[in-house]
Design an enzyme around this catalytic site. Structure first.
Site, PDB file in Angstrom:
ATOM      1  N   ARG A 214       7.516  -2.326  -3.655  1.00 38.21           N
ATOM      2  CA  ARG A 214       7.239  -1.851  -2.340  1.00 38.21           C
ATOM      3  C   ARG A 214       6.438  -2.905  -1.432  1.00 38.21           C
ATOM      4  NH1 ARG A 214       5.896   2.650  -5.640  1.00 38.21           N
ATOM      5  NH2 ARG A 214       7.595   4.343  -5.561  1.00 38.21           N
ATOM      6  N   HIS A 304      12.495  -2.520   2.325  1.00 36.88           N
ATOM      7  CA  HIS A 304      12.576  -1.733   1.320  1.00 36.88           C
ATOM      8  C   HIS A 304      13.988  -1.843   0.799  1.00 36.88           C
ATOM      9  CE1 HIS A 304      10.537   1.487  -0.673  1.00 36.88           C
ATOM     10  NE2 HIS A 304      11.615   2.174  -1.070  1.00 36.88           N
TER      11      HIS A 304
END
Length: 357
Positions: A214, A304
């Site tokens: 992330r 992402h």
């Protein structure tokens, strides 16, 4: 440049101040004022300079639309009580170690709800929450995720701070959205990374893809989190307050060593403009945006997407879903199984009925 690192400019007949220079964008950040912004647009127009301000105005609108806490100038008894109770709620959330963004969201949600209701806390009922849900959230077309956040915040606030339960089960919750993850092909990832000239920028995006991180996990990496002897990357206190180890290849370790020799970071693996401070999330987004534009990829790529691509490409290469679950830090295998729906390998094995006609 002054000792306080403030740059001064004259644009047209107006004096501007800029307190920061961006190496990434090759530009200065100016202090925002609505009247000054209009003057700047007019200056550009007069000199036939095109300036696309749509994204900027969109962000300003979002900032203005964020709900604020009850005003400190509200001296009414109910206003003072609301301020005190929200302060206690914040302390509770901080002691429970909720994420900073969650604390901010929950406190703003409670403030918005109480401001809208306009009643003393003792008089707030379930009917008020139902009306708020319909007349504020639904009518103004807020997202389903925001709707759930408000309901969760109100439930927790009244249970922990007011010592009474709000029966949120009576609230109509939105259907949970089931969206497939967005994925780049291996060729697109290769083109994206190959076009980045700045070594630090390239290594940040490479590390996200190579390890399935992330973006906030990347920005929190410290020098000691890279174990080059065991070929592991340690992710500390990620989502869900969990640590995890991710194997890293010899190729990535060699590239990180070259990066380290060039930039010599002191604390964080990827530091910002000033030594000792982490790279900013916004700057990282701009790095990706520039890389996507340079690679001529006509997709709304986000950071992402690189994590999704990592998982999908692992699945396509034959990696067991259980291992992918561990690498991504998912609690449930159901979360990881969504990648089977976008894997080219899985989809390509399906034989359509048309072939039998």
């Amino acid at each position: 440049m002054s000792s306080s690192h403030v740059y001064t400019f004259w644009i047209g007949s107006k004096h501007w101040k800029a307190s920061r220079y961006s190496k990434t964008q090759g530009c200065y950040y100016l202090e925002y004022q609505l009247s000054g912004f209009q003057d700047l647009k007019e200056f550009f127009r007069q000199h036939s300079i095109y300036a696309d301000s749509r994204q900027f105005l969109k962000e300003i609108k979002q900032l203005r639309s964020e709900p604020e806490l009850p005003s400190a100038t509200d001296t009414s008894e109910s206003g003072k009580t609301a301020q005190n109770e929200i302060a206690l709620f914040r302390i509770y959330l901080e002691q429970k170690r909720y994420a900073p963004n969650t604390i901010k969201t929950y406190c703003q949600a409670i403030a918005t709800f109480l401001n809208w209701v306009g009643k003393p806390l003792a008089e707030v009922s379930m009917d008020d929450l139902i009306l708020f849900n319909h007349q504020y959230i639904i009518r103004l077309q807020f997202s389903s995720s925001y709707q759930n956040q408000v309901v969760n915040a109100v439930k927790l606030f009244f249970e922990r701070i007011e010592n009474r339960k709000i029966q949120v089960e009576q609230i109509e919750r939105p259907f949970r959205e089931r969206k497939l993850p967005n994925v780049l092909s291996k060729e697109e990832v290769r083109t994206l990374l190959a076009g980045i000239r700045n070594q630090k920028h390239k290594m940040m995006l490479t590390t996200i893809y190579a390890c399935g991180l992330r973006s906030n996990e990347l920005l929190k990496l410290r020098l000691g989190d890279v174990d080059s002897k065991r070929n592991f990357l340690l992710i500390r206190q990620a989502k869900g307050k969990k640590d995890r180890c991710i194997p890293i290849s010899d190729k990535l370790i060699l590239e990180l060593r070259e990066y380290y020799k060039m930039y010599r970071p002191k604390t964080w693996l990827f530091e910002g403009q000033f030594q000792g401070e982490p790279y900013s999330a916004r700057s990282l987004q701009l790095v990706l945006k520039a890389a996507v534009r340079r690679a001529k990829i006509k997709k709304p790529v986000t950071l992402h997407w690189l994590r999704h691509s990592f998982a999908t490409h692992l699945l396509e290469s034959g990696t067991d879903l259980r291992y992918i679950q561990v690498l991504l830090g998912h609690n449930s295998p159901k979360t990881t199984m969504i990648y089977t729906h976008v894997s080219e390998l899985s989809i390509s094995k399906i034989k359509t009925p048309y072939e039998d006609l």
